[in-house]
Design an enzyme around this catalytic site. Structure first.
Site, PDB file in Angstrom:
ATOM      1  CG  ASN A   1      -2.147  -0.846   1.008  1.00  0.00           C
ATOM      2  OD1 ASN A   1      -2.948  -0.567   0.131  1.00  0.00           O
ATOM      3  ND2 ASN A   1      -2.278  -1.904   1.794  1.00  0.00           N
TER       4      ASN A   1
ATOM      5  CE  LYS B   1      -0.118  -7.048   5.625  1.00  0.00           C
ATOM      6  NZ  LYS B   1       0.147  -5.952   4.664  1.00  0.00           N
TER       7      LYS B   1
ATOM      8  CB  SER C   1      -2.434 -10.342   2.940  1.00  0.00           C
ATOM      9  OG  SER C   1      -1.866  -9.428   3.839  1.00  0.00           O
TER      10      SER C   1
ATOM     11  N   GLY D   1      -3.835  -9.205   7.120  1.00  0.00           N
ATOM     12  CA  GLY D   1      -3.841  -8.020   6.277  1.00  0.00           C
ATOM     13  C   GLY D   1      -5.147  -7.801   5.541  1.00  0.00           C
TER      14      GLY D   1
END
Lengths: 313, 313, 313, 313
Positions: D44, D162, D164, D187
């Site tokens: 992002n 993490k 996602s 995520g």
């Protein structure tokens, strides 16, 4: 025009560091054949694993080892427009004759045809050297649709397309839409024969690093209308062509080049070299090609003489 | 051998029910051309939307409308081996000359090459008519790898392959591995030219339902070595070929057939007919082809006379 | 409302033919537990490999073996709207309480949300029994988007959704859009705990065929707020749950059921039974679960008594 | 341990050049909330569009604006092992507390679990700061399987993951295999509630850039056992969460941040800003959330006070 066969050069490493000496020797050996030029820093050149400074060194070393009059394409595609423009300038400064520009590989859901048109337009507006588009949706995510290629072909600084989609109907569709002086070359060795007959002008194929004279011979058989010989040779090289791309990738290509007599080198980490079983498999494929063509291919570094007229009969 | 062009027949419906009268009229009209035979109950025949009893009716009606000496392929692939064997028997009883057997489309993760070899072997062992394999991984999930096709080609009751992968390198690889009397036909109109030059013997393409004479002409141009004319015609038909398959599917094919003068029919629910905008687009493509070939195609139901020798020049 | 745990029944075969005796014995054994009902002719029931007449037999046999008051869902989804409607009627005639309707799996590119809305609307308009939607895009191709489910939930004869997408954010999104009396059950055992806490009312999971009491216990732990025990049990059953679905499919589920003491049966061809190594792996997973729960699971056919309160501590 | 909510910071550009002033103001505003730290140079943060020198500037600027005691994760994953190691060192020099290492995104067919194990092992061996793994197969191609994560979790310099993937069963499987002091954060905003209840310790979600107090509130509702409020808030934020990731990506996130009162900035080319219609849609979503929570969110830059206890009732 990009006409003929171009090897997508490997990038040699010694202890995981770029080895320009091995690169120079490799290019010099390849250039003793009738290859039409080279591609430096393509996917097969492990471009994704190179820093910008290393890319400069690779292009410069390659430029110095390629005889004048042959094309030196350099891969310059980055994910941002800004970095791609910078890479084109650096490639031009390092002596490249063409910039091969892959599309961005990140944020691919937003790589609409409009975004791709704008991106390539901005790159071509500023690149000091002619731009060649690059389409390989299975690897890059983004897809250059035929109307997009046709639109970009109108830009005076966009002179060609490397298409590695493997889709002959798509290649044919592109050819139907672009002017005659726009070069379309393909990147899948198994479709060289069909693509050349459909109107492409050449190929950038990994097998040209391993058996350059056979790749050139296939091209010349088609160009001179010896379709029977061409088809036989096309079928004969296909297994090795798949092994050094789809099945074993860059590591397989480097192992096959070592067998063929070119300087040996491992891929860069995290890529790993192939194991001894794969080397045996590749050697066996080369031997099979030697039997088919009646020529020495192992250890010759491309100095293997003309394929006899009886090949494949 | 399966040689030439075969239309994958549409299945007409009236008020969502099978209409064998319209089917007979469609087949009769198509058979006035030099098409080499037909495929009944293929994917374009909405086979997935038909009951076994309806399939029998379609094959019987088709058989009656096809002149002797031309092939009547019938789609008989089901998901279980047992149902596929039963479908082959019923197709034979209804007069089909060949069984086109798609792979199972369920439990595809378990459709390994070994499972496919065993499945096709069992089907071929018992089918009263010769079996033709069918490869289209993007639609069917399972993938018939080239060595699997080569292995199955040794079965005396497996005589050919319809390949709709669109991958010319794969088609070429298959051809390198099968005997000369094993028929490979392709199912992608945009690669007819390239595939025929690579050694295939024919095509089963939706566009042969719409402009049968042009599909046959393309085949004949290649067979007779008129490559320049063939390539021009290949490029000319590609946009319509895409529209009646990839872009608009069966509904688009049926709309284009109605424009071309064949009996009109909607697809079966849940498939919906195309809207008026798509009809306009298809008409415009047909007009473009009329201009290119100098022949009437709209409303002629295939009675459009020979393409002039100047086509594409 | 569909509340609780439902096993997606296997369909037993003897010599590749439907064996209703084994089916009756299997259902009878499963119904000795607190399972809330059953699903007959789901994907795990090899529905794609059954003829319509066999499906009738399976539903009737199942209906007879399930105690009154428990739900008998029957898979009735076909590719045409017409066949799906017919299958719902037959299932109702055979005693099913609900029709579980998968979307069409062919022509999936044309299964737009509008087409799916129309298809399910027509089916629900005519089905004599309530319709339950079925979403599993990775298997069926078509995807029931959350707004589509919400739209269909307004139909008085559409009462629920089985979602096997595995995507908890999607399940949560659906739950935010449907009325409270619309049942959402999930089909992925590894997300039972998270889904129930997110508002689903039950699960249809293959592992409920193998260790029904544990699946019910997990459901009851969550319903009664024993989240610590629930999470421990969720993690404990996950490896076996994956083995009997993702890794080894129906063949793995049938092998695990045989180990657990239910009637043994092979899958129908072309599916093949798992080999002895997989059986060993499944046995070891069951033993691990026995150690975790302190209960006999192998050979008990679900008669393994209550899980002790200490489980997972 | 990584506990709580972390925003994946945007990288502001002015005239396509990095604007560290805007970045500092953004981070400063975000840090007035109870966010647990930040991620700089994640997906992002348009990390794929930044040069190494720019990444250094971003991390340094961020470090300076984040209060001591909160984590500063920096994205350091590159395609070569060598470049990833260099990036970890630079991030440490610039003040990052953790290196978030995505897998290589090129040559993904060769990113086997063994290659990933070796790659991450080499990176962790040399990184001056603790490494956090990053799994998002739909974007990165490579997939960190649960046993691979468990194996890497044994490395003393690999402290978290993490994830996602959006797959709660996978997240649960990972949690079952790693030690309690290994941090798993997710995520995907739409699964925060379910993931936290399944044992994760926090989230890195784009919506934390837009409505940081609501993201923190959702986390705190779960942690304090207010599950009814948590589920209501989870459902309420989901539409906006999808809009700023799946539907409109970074451009949508930046537009929503501008509406929410944070410094406005466009994405870097080739990414394009969203149009006015999308801005209207985002504003309407924010208004809906204001109505739901009874708090001002538009133009407040996160200074919107506590959510009332009645929310969602």
């Amino acid at each position: 025009m990009l006409r003929g066969v171009f090897p997508p050069l490997p990038t040699p490493f010694t202890d995981d560091e770029l080895d320009t000496g091995l690169l120079r020797d490799t290019v010099t050996a390849l250039m003793r054949t009738r290859l039409a030029g080279v591609l430096a820093c393509g996917t097969n050149g492990e471009s994704f694993l190179l820093d910008p400074e290393e890319i400069d060194q690779v292009v410069r070393t390659t430029r110095d080892a390629v005889p004048d009059g042959r094309a030196v394409l350099a891969g310059t595609g980055c994910d941002s427009t800004r970095a791609t423009i910078a890479a084109c300038r650096r490639a031009a400064d390092s002596g490249a004759t063409h910039a091969l520009v892959r599309p961005p590989v990140s944020y691919t859901r937003f790589m609409t045809q409009d975004v791709l048109l704008a991106h390539y337009g901005r790159v071509a507006d500023t690149s000091p050297i002619p731009v060649v588009l690059y389409n390989q949706p299975a690897v890059f995510g983004a897809d250059l649709a035929a109307p997009t290629v046709a639109g970009l072909a109108r830009h005076e600084n966009i002179v060609g397309l490397k298409d590695s989609s493997g889709n002959i109907a798509h290649v044919s569709d592109v050819l139907a839409r672009v002017p005659d002086d726009f070069s379309v070359v393909t990147g899948v060795a198994g479709m060289m024969y069909a693509a050349l007959l459909s109107g492409t002008s050449g190929s950038v194929v990994a097998i040209a690093n391993v058996v350059p004279t056979l790749a050139v011979q296939l091209y010349e058989f088609v160009i001179t209308g010896q379709l029977h010989h061409a088809l036989a040779l096309q079928r004969a090289i296909a297994p090795l062509a798949r092994a050094v791309t789809i099945t074993h990738g860059v590591a397989g290509m480097k192992a096959a080049m070592a067998l063929a007599g070119f300087p040996a080198s491992s891929p860069r980490l995290p890529l790993e070299p192939v194991g001894p079983q794969v080397v045996d498999e590749l050697r066996s494929m080369l031997r099979h090609l030697e039997a088919f063509t009646g020529r020495a291919l192992i250890g010759t570094a491309g100095q293997d003489g003309p394929v006899s007229g009886e090949a494949g009969d």
